[in-house]
Motif scaffolding. Structure first.
Motif, mmCIF file in Angstrom:
data_model
loop_
_atom_site.group_PDB
_atom_site.id
_atom_site.type_symbol
_atom_site.label_atom_id
_atom_site.label_comp_id
_atom_site.label_asym_id
_atom_site.label_seq_id
_atom_site.Cartn_x
_atom_site.Cartn_y
_atom_site.Cartn_z
ATOM 1 N N LYS A 56 0.959 -1.421 0.092
ATOM 2 C CA LYS A 56 -0.078 0.028 0.053
ATOM 3 C C LYS A 56 0.922 1.220 0.050
ATOM 4 N N PRO A 57 0.642 2.149 -0.861
ATOM 5 C CA PRO A 57 1.544 3.442 -0.936
ATOM 6 C C PRO A 57 1.294 4.185 0.462
ATOM 7 N N LYS A 58 2.643 4.603 0.832
ATOM 8 C CA LYS A 58 2.356 5.184 2.109
ATOM 9 C C LYS A 58 1.551 6.526 1.875
ATOM 10 N N ASP A 59 1.890 7.268 0.584
ATOM 11 C CA ASP A 59 1.218 8.656 0.389
ATOM 12 C C ASP A 59 0.072 8.205 -0.717
ATOM 13 N N LYS A 60 -1.104 8.861 -0.718
ATOM 14 C CA LYS A 60 -2.283 8.698 -1.352
ATOM 15 C C LYS A 60 -1.891 9.123 -2.705
ATOM 16 N N ILE A 61 -2.357 8.279 -3.878
ATOM 17 C CA ILE A 61 -2.113 8.269 -5.069
ATOM 18 C C ILE A 61 -3.371 8.261 -5.666
ATOM 19 N N THR A 62 -4.086 9.481 -6.123
ATOM 20 C CA THR A 62 -5.519 9.475 -6.472
ATOM 21 C C THR A 62 -5.362 9.908 -7.992
ATOM 22 N N ILE A 63 -6.180 9.270 -8.628
ATOM 23 C CA ILE A 63 -6.474 9.602 -9.933
ATOM 24 C C ILE A 63 -7.810 10.573 -9.938
ATOM 25 N N LYS A 64 -7.391 11.644 -10.273
ATOM 26 C CA LYS A 64 -8.474 12.921 -10.363
ATOM 27 C C LYS A 64 -9.337 12.617 -11.490
ATOM 28 N N SER A 65 -8.632 12.467 -12.733
ATOM 29 C CA SER A 65 -9.632 12.139 -14.037
ATOM 30 C C SER A 65 -8.852 11.204 -14.806
ATOM 31 N N LEU A 66 -9.553 10.362 -15.689
ATOM 32 C CA LEU A 66 -8.888 9.554 -16.551
ATOM 33 C C LEU A 66 -9.697 9.848 -17.993
ATOM 34 N N SER A 67 -9.093 10.323 -19.041
ATOM 35 C CA SER A 67 -9.652 10.601 -20.361
ATOM 36 C C SER A 67 -9.103 9.745 -21.473
ATOM 37 N N ILE A 68 -9.742 9.554 -22.427
ATOM 38 C CA ILE A 68 -9.240 8.865 -23.730
ATOM 39 C C ILE A 68 -9.815 9.581 -24.841
ATOM 40 N N GLY A 69 -8.673 9.788 -25.745
ATOM 41 C CA GLY A 69 -9.379 10.635 -26.923
ATOM 42 C C GLY A 69 -8.333 10.513 -28.195
ATOM 43 N N PRO A 70 -8.587 10.578 -29.215
ATOM 44 C CA PRO A 70 -7.961 10.580 -30.574
ATOM 45 C C PRO A 70 -6.428 10.917 -30.312
ATOM 46 N N ALA A 71 -5.557 9.984 -30.784
ATOM 47 C CA ALA A 71 -4.019 10.585 -30.796
ATOM 48 C C ALA A 71 -4.019 11.594 -31.597
ATOM 49 N N PRO A 72 -3.209 12.604 -31.255
ATOM 50 C CA PRO A 72 -3.051 13.750 -31.941
ATOM 51 C C PRO A 72 -2.308 13.630 -33.228
ATOM 52 N N ALA A 73 -2.884 14.530 -34.442
ATOM 53 C CA ALA A 73 -2.264 14.298 -35.655
ATOM 54 C C ALA A 73 -0.774 14.871 -35.894
ATOM 55 N N PRO A 74 -0.007 14.126 -36.440
ATOM 56 C CA PRO A 74 1.351 14.425 -36.685
ATOM 57 C C PRO A 74 1.246 15.785 -37.164
ATOM 58 N N SER A 75 2.270 16.766 -36.806
ATOM 59 C CA SER A 75 2.489 18.072 -37.298
ATOM 60 C C SER A 75 2.878 18.113 -38.526
ATOM 61 N N ALA A 76 2.732 19.029 -39.385
ATOM 62 C CA ALA A 76 3.105 19.214 -40.779
ATOM 63 C C ALA A 76 4.349 19.661 -40.711
ATOM 64 N N ALA A 77 5.300 19.534 -41.607
ATOM 65 C CA ALA A 77 6.730 20.043 -41.482
ATOM 66 C C ALA A 77 6.457 21.537 -42.079
ATOM 67 N N PRO A 78 7.435 22.447 -41.705
ATOM 68 C CA PRO A 78 7.340 23.629 -42.093
ATOM 69 C C PRO A 78 7.628 23.752 -43.837
ATOM 70 N N SER A 79 6.788 24.682 -44.395
ATOM 71 C CA SER A 79 6.962 24.923 -45.914
ATOM 72 C C SER A 79 8.403 25.626 -45.921
ATOM 73 N N ALA A 80 8.956 25.318 -47.187
ATOM 74 C CA ALA A 80 10.273 26.144 -47.505
ATOM 75 C C ALA A 80 10.238 27.772 -47.318
ATOM 76 N N SER A 81 8.890 28.380 -47.685
ATOM 77 C CA SER A 81 8.776 29.601 -47.360
ATOM 78 C C SER A 81 8.756 30.298 -46.015
ATOM 79 N N ALA A 82 8.012 29.174 -45.117
ATOM 80 C CA ALA A 82 8.002 29.878 -43.634
ATOM 81 C C ALA A 82 9.373 29.586 -43.084
ATOM 82 N N GLN A 83 10.171 28.680 -43.463
ATOM 83 C CA GLN A 83 11.800 28.509 -43.027
ATOM 84 C C GLN A 83 12.549 29.858 -43.530
ATOM 85 N N SER A 84 12.332 30.285 -44.549
ATOM 86 C CA SER A 84 13.112 31.640 -44.930
ATOM 87 C C SER A 84 13.107 32.880 -44.527
#
Length: 287
Positions: free
Chosen positions: A259-287
């Motif tokens: 038993k953990p000596k200090d209380k470990i409480t889950i305040k909330s647990l949620s499940i959602g879609p995985a984040p979409a991979p971020s798009a690579a910056p365009s050449a114009s944005a990098q310049s």
């Protein structure tokens, strides 16, 4: 209770039998149509029309996919085990079976713990976790144990190790036991099958899963056959895991020092879609 493998075989066998029955009926209709060819074009058209109305030319695979169940939820008696809670059951079909989802656990111990839920390898576990999260089943519950294997055990509102929803489901994605190493050393034969950050289910009894899950706070190399089906990996909040890993344990009601000596409480647990991979910056944005 039937074993997880027996339940899986039963589902697979039932699906296979339905496929065979549909294919046999389709073949009988085809033969009836062929037999009518010698009787003339008019008879052929009539038989073909009847076969079309009966669905002989429908896609067998699409029909079978719609009819087949993805998961099996076995009812459990709340009368026999009052620590269980009636929360309904997840759907049995049309469930996601690929990709990942994001599991976010907010606790009283620091930054949220974020994990990638492996839907492809454990679709039924993912469906169950999503169902229970939608019912706020895990919210404001304590993780009641830090196991001898070095894992945080959560998901039991009763805190007894016997709690969960009033249904169970079979194992998915249990690691295979490693082949024994040629060395005689016992240490050489230990393979880490549950690295730090692994999220796995723990059934009571084993192979009968509900809501209880483990988050491994350190690498674990089981000495015997692995028992815990893996459902995901922690990708964020490792500092929180490290903090929890330093909490000492005391005896619980049964005298086990878990038993953990200090209380470990889950305040909330949620499940959602995985984040979409971020798009690579365009050449114009990098310049």
């Amino acid at each position: 209770m039937a074993s997880s493998r027996d339940r899986q075989r039963k589902l697979a066998r039932a699906k296979f039998d339905r496929q065979l029955a549909r294919r046999a009926e389709k073949e009988r209709r085809r033969r009836r149509i062929s037999a009518g060819v010698g009787a003339g074009l008019a008879v052929l058209l009539i038989v073909a029309g009847v076969a079309w109305i009966g669905g002989a030319f429908d896609s067998d695979e699409s029909t079978e996919t719609a009819a087949g169940d993805t998961c099996l939820w076995t009812p459990q008696s709340v009368t026999s085990n009052p620590d269980l809670k009636e929360v309904g059951t997840p759907p049995t079909k049309d469930l996601p079976e690929d990709g990942t989802e994001t599991l976010t656990i907010s606790t009283n111990q620091g930054a949220p713990i974020v994990a990638d839920l492996d839907v492809a390898s454990a679709p039924c576990a993912a469906a169950s976790m999503s169902h229970l999260a939608g019912k706020a089943f895990f919210d404001n519950t304590d993780c009641h144990e830090i196991t001898a294997d070095g894992a945080l055990r959560c998901g039991d509102p009763s805190g007894t190790g016997n709690g969960g929803p009033a249904y169970s489901f079979y194992d998915e994605n249990v690691p295979d036991a490693p082949e024994p190493a040629p060395s005689a050393s016992a240490a050489a034969n230990k393979t880490v099958l549950y690295p730090k950050g692994t999220v796995a289910l723990i059934g009571n009894p084993p192979s009968s899963n509900g809501s209880q899950f483990l988050i491994f706070l350190k690498d674990f190399a089981p000495a015997a056959q692995p028992l815990y089906p893996i459902i995901g990996r922690v990708s964020g909040g490792l500092d929180t895991l490290d903090k929890i890993g330093k909490i000492t344990t005391v005896e619980n009601a049964t005298g086990d020092k878990v038993k953990p000596k200090d209380k470990i409480t889950i305040k909330s647990l949620s499940i959602g879609p995985a984040p979409a991979p971020s798009a690579a910056p365009s050449a114009s944005a990098q310049s």
